[in-house]
Design a protein around this motif. Sequence first.
Motif, PDB file in Angstrom:
ATOM      1  N   GLN A  88      12.718 -20.518 -13.627  1.00 13.36           N
ATOM      2  CA  GLN A  88      13.948 -20.234 -14.383  1.00 13.36           C
ATOM      3  C   GLN A  88      15.061 -21.218 -14.011  1.00 13.36           C
ATOM      4  O   GLN A  88      16.118 -20.832 -13.532  1.00 13.36           O
ATOM      5  CB  GLN A  88      14.385 -18.801 -14.120  1.00 13.36           C
ATOM      6  N   TYR A 128      12.159 -18.724  -4.361  1.00 10.97           N
ATOM      7  CA  TYR A 128      11.765 -17.395  -3.862  1.00 10.97           C
ATOM      8  C   TYR A 128      12.838 -16.856  -2.924  1.00 10.97           C
ATOM      9  O   TYR A 128      13.207 -17.546  -1.963  1.00 10.97           O
ATOM     10  CB  TYR A 128      10.419 -17.470  -3.112  1.00 10.97           C
ATOM     11  N   TYR A 164      21.022 -13.598  -5.449  1.00 10.00           N
ATOM     12  CA  TYR A 164      19.767 -14.060  -4.845  1.00 10.00           C
ATOM     13  C   TYR A 164      19.602 -13.285  -3.543  1.00 10.00           C
ATOM     14  O   TYR A 164      20.470 -12.497  -3.172  1.00 10.00           O
ATOM     15  CB  TYR A 164      19.735 -15.585  -4.687  1.00 10.00           C
ATOM     16  N   ARG A 195      16.246  -8.540  -2.488  1.00 12.85           N
ATOM     17  CA  ARG A 195      15.061  -7.679  -2.484  1.00 12.85           C
ATOM     18  C   ARG A 195      15.435  -6.206  -2.313  1.00 12.85           C
ATOM     19  O   ARG A 195      16.163  -5.836  -1.389  1.00 12.85           O
ATOM     20  CB  ARG A 195      14.137  -8.082  -1.335  1.00 12.85           C
ATOM     21  N   LEU A 200      18.268 -13.480 -12.404  1.00 13.34           N
ATOM     22  CA  LEU A 200      17.040 -14.280 -12.422  1.00 13.34           C
ATOM     23  C   LEU A 200      15.998 -13.617 -11.531  1.00 13.34           C
ATOM     24  O   LEU A 200      16.330 -12.811 -10.663  1.00 13.34           O
ATOM     25  CB  LEU A 200      17.312 -15.701 -11.914  1.00 13.34           C
ATOM     26  N   ASP A 201      14.726 -13.986 -11.754  1.00 13.96           N
ATOM     27  CA  ASP A 201      13.635 -13.416 -10.957  1.00 13.96           C
ATOM     28  C   ASP A 201      13.386 -14.292  -9.723  1.00 13.96           C
ATOM     29  O   ASP A 201      12.840 -15.383  -9.834  1.00 13.96           O
ATOM     30  CB  ASP A 201      12.369 -13.328 -11.812  1.00 13.96           C
ATOM     31  N   TRP A 202      13.797 -13.802  -8.575  1.00 10.71           N
ATOM     32  CA  TRP A 202      13.620 -14.550  -7.321  1.00 10.71           C
ATOM     33  C   TRP A 202      12.371 -14.110  -6.575  1.00 10.71           C
ATOM     34  O   TRP A 202      12.139 -14.537  -5.436  1.00 10.71           O
ATOM     35  CB  TRP A 202      14.854 -14.378  -6.429  1.00 10.71           C
ATOM     36  N   TYR A 203      11.574 -13.236  -7.188  1.00 10.24           N
ATOM     37  CA  TYR A 203      10.358 -12.722  -6.518  1.00 10.24           C
ATOM     38  C   TYR A 203       9.163 -12.851  -7.454  1.00 10.24           C
ATOM     39  O   TYR A 203       8.506 -11.863  -7.762  1.00 10.24           O
ATOM     40  CB  TYR A 203      10.582 -11.274  -6.063  1.00 10.24           C
ATOM     41  N   PRO A 204       8.880 -14.090  -7.932  1.00  7.18           N
ATOM     42  CA  PRO A 204       7.751 -14.249  -8.851  1.00  7.18           C
ATOM     43  C   PRO A 204       6.438 -13.945  -8.138  1.00  7.18           C
ATOM     44  O   PRO A 204       6.301 -14.200  -6.937  1.00  7.18           O
ATOM     45  CB  PRO A 204       7.832 -15.724  -9.252  1.00  7.18           C
ATOM     46  N   LYS A 205       5.490 -13.378  -8.901  1.00 10.36           N
ATOM     47  CA  LYS A 205       4.142 -13.182  -8.355  1.00 10.36           C
ATOM     48  C   LYS A 205       3.530 -14.564  -8.158  1.00 10.36           C
ATOM     49  O   LYS A 205       3.704 -15.441  -9.000  1.00 10.36           O
ATOM     50  CB  LYS A 205       3.289 -12.390  -9.353  1.00 10.36           C
TER      51      LYS A 205
END
Length: 250
Positions: free
Chosen positions: A29, A46, A219, A222, A243-248
């Motif tokens: 992203q 991440y 950010y 979690r 935004l997605d800071w924990y992508p698989k």
Amino acid sequence: MKWLALFFFGVIFSGGIFVSHAQAQSARQTQTFDTSAGVVKITPVYHASLLIEAGGKNIYVDPAKPANFSGLPPADLILITDIHGDHMDPGSISQISKSGTEIMAPPAVVKTVAAAQSISNGETKTWNDWTIEAIPMYNIQRGPSPGQFYHTKGRGNGYVLTYGGRRFYFSGDTENIPEMRALKNIYVAFVCMNLPYTMPPDEAAQAVKAFHPQIVIPYHYRGSDLNVFKNDLQGTGIEVRLLDWYPKSD
Ligand SMILES: [Zn+2]
């Protein structure tokens, strides 16, 4: 016609296999910001790990496991905020380093990452077209036991990076501290929120209201409810980007 359609489907599908690496990259992203010196691109990797690209130079902040750096460029500069494993990770540092990579970090990190130049709270350095200011980051109430803090004042650095007249803030691990509230003229702020180590989303929103960046991106969040943060900032004119800071891992 049916066979022709199947043929093209097959081409597209097999093409998909060949470009899967590029697709994994395009799923990142990346955010693009205009400055008077050109575009600054910032990519969440991440948790607290991110990549900044501008003027042909690549800066990483807090590269650390389990961040996936595949397809990302090697570092010209690495900035580290603190000693904990989600910020300081010698393995990730060597993974993204090349000959000539520079590292800047607070003295507590330099004890482990000996190749780093030391930068302490309140210090400013110039690096290529960037100005780098080390900002305090610390706990004022939270710690592992009474009278102790997860982050003691003076040990770690947040950073304000200026490029082309725009100021980008990376909070590091902090609570709603006076030094953060007093920041001026921040264009984009990356702000932490997570318990028990930093602060809950409502305290983060209070701090952000005080220094009023144009754009804020949570950010290092979690387990936090980002809707609380977003709702608290409604009507302030501050743009909140989630935004997605924990992508698989792929
Ligand atoms: Zn942390």
